[in-house]
Design a protein around this motif. Structure first.
Motif, PDB file in Angstrom:
ATOM      1  N   LYS A  84      26.160  56.100  84.803  1.00 23.26           N
ATOM      2  CA  LYS A  84      25.212  56.294  84.273  1.00 23.26           C
ATOM      3  C   LYS A  84      24.340  57.419  85.210  1.00 23.26           C
ATOM      4  O   LYS A  84      23.464  56.742  86.011  1.00 23.26           O
ATOM      5  N   ARG A  97      17.009  55.412  86.558  1.00 24.78           N
ATOM      6  CA  ARG A  97      18.033  54.300  86.248  1.00 24.78           C
ATOM      7  C   ARG A  97      17.571  53.985  84.714  1.00 24.78           C
ATOM      8  O   ARG A  97      16.479  54.046  84.423  1.00 24.78           O
ATOM      9  N   GLU A 134      17.618  48.373  84.907  1.00 27.05           N
ATOM     10  CA  GLU A 134      18.481  48.494  86.021  1.00 27.05           C
ATOM     11  C   GLU A 134      18.003  48.745  87.189  1.00 27.05           C
ATOM     12  O   GLU A 134      17.059  49.572  87.304  1.00 27.05           O
TER      13      GLU A 134
END
Length: 307
Positions: free
Chosen positions: A218, A298, A302
């Motif tokens: 990600k 993020r 997270e």
């Protein structure tokens, strides 16, 4: 569009004298023969590692995140080479801005210009995908000598440095556009112009989606590419300017038009773009700007990857 900036007497104010001294010093340095510049730049980069400990830590973390299977010893070698490229990047900026065209061309080997020609023959705007390599300025100068286009940039907060970078970049380009001027970029693409565009940094949560990049599942990736591709239907052509080993010059590689570039949604576009970014970085991983916090944004909840 930003035209060639007008020099004003205000740029001679004493507050800019240190800037002028550094500019003059860089101008004098790049008069030296290239083999000496190569030795000076790489040595300067190794010296910078002693003083830029925070950036060293960020670069080391980025390399670990992206290449977890690489041996630690190999990553450390790559880290040192990366900071040698940082030192060369400063020298290459002076080369790009101050060298005459004949001196630039003497060190440059260019391949793939036919892909630009084919896209122009189809009356397509070209989204020229450049990345944040340390060779960025010199690569743009080399490309512009053969195919002048429009640069996308962030204006510098320092008026003198903003004037200098714009003047330097327009030595072989037609004009400049602020990266926030999406309408202007779309208009230029619809007018069949070449737009230099860098989609590889983390531009924050408001203008990003999450897509895989190397071993990071990600990575915040700009959604601007989706808007540009959908609205202007340009040819998407990546290019890589890489420094050849041992000071042998530079190779500018222009890739074919990505005719199968997806357009269905922002995540699909970001995922494919990151694939192109990976492919380009692997051609010169030591010359990429690993010292930026590429993964600072993020998903909600997270933790930071840089703790």
């Amino acid at each position: 569009m930003t035209k060639l900036p007008v020099f004003t007497s205000s740029l001679l104010h004493p507050r800019y004298w240190i800037n002028w001294f550094c500019i003059g010093l860089l101008y004098i340095i790049v008069l030296l023969p290239y083999p000496l510049l190569y030795k000076l730049g790489t040595s300067l980069g190794r010296l910078a590692m002693r003083f830029m400990r925070h950036r060293v830590a960020i670069a080391r973390c980025n390399l670990l995140l992206c290449f977890p299977d690489m041996l630690e010893k190999e990553r450390e070698v790559l880290l040192r080479q990366n900071f040698e490229s940082l030192g060369m990047g400063l020298i290459e900026t002076g080369m790009a801005w101050f060298w005459p065209e004949w001196r630039v061309k003497r060190l440059a080997y260019v391949s793939g210009l036919e892909h630009i020609k084919h896209a122009c023959e189809e009356n397509k705007g070209i989204l020229l995908i450049g990345l944040h390599f340390f060779t960025l300025e010199l690569g743009a100068r080399i490309f512009g000598i053969y195919n002048p286009g429009i640069g996308v940039y962030r204006p510098h907060d320092n008026p003198l440095l903003n004037w200098l970078q714009t003047w330097g970049r327009m030595r072989s380009n037609k004009s400049m556009l602020d990266r926030s001027d999406i309408k202007g970029i779309i208009r230029a693409l619809k007018n069949s112009d070449i737009i230099w565009y860098a989609p590889d940094h983390d531009y924050g949560p408001k203008s990003s989606v999450f897509a895989p990049l190397f071993a990071v599942p990600k990575a915040a990736t700009t959604s601007g590419t989706y808007i540009l591709v959908r609205m202007a239907s340009p040819a998407v052509i990546p290019f890589v300017p890489r420094r050849l080993p041992e000071g042998r010059g530079y190779e500018l590689i222009v890739f074919p038009n990505e005719r199968l570039f997806p357009q269905e949604n922002a995540i699909a576009v970001a995922t494919y773009m990151n694939y192109l970014v990976e492919r380009a970085i692997l051609l010169a991983p030591d010359q990429y700007m690993w010292l930026h916090r590429r993964f600072k944004t993020r998903p909600t909840g997270e933790p930071s990857l840089y703790r």
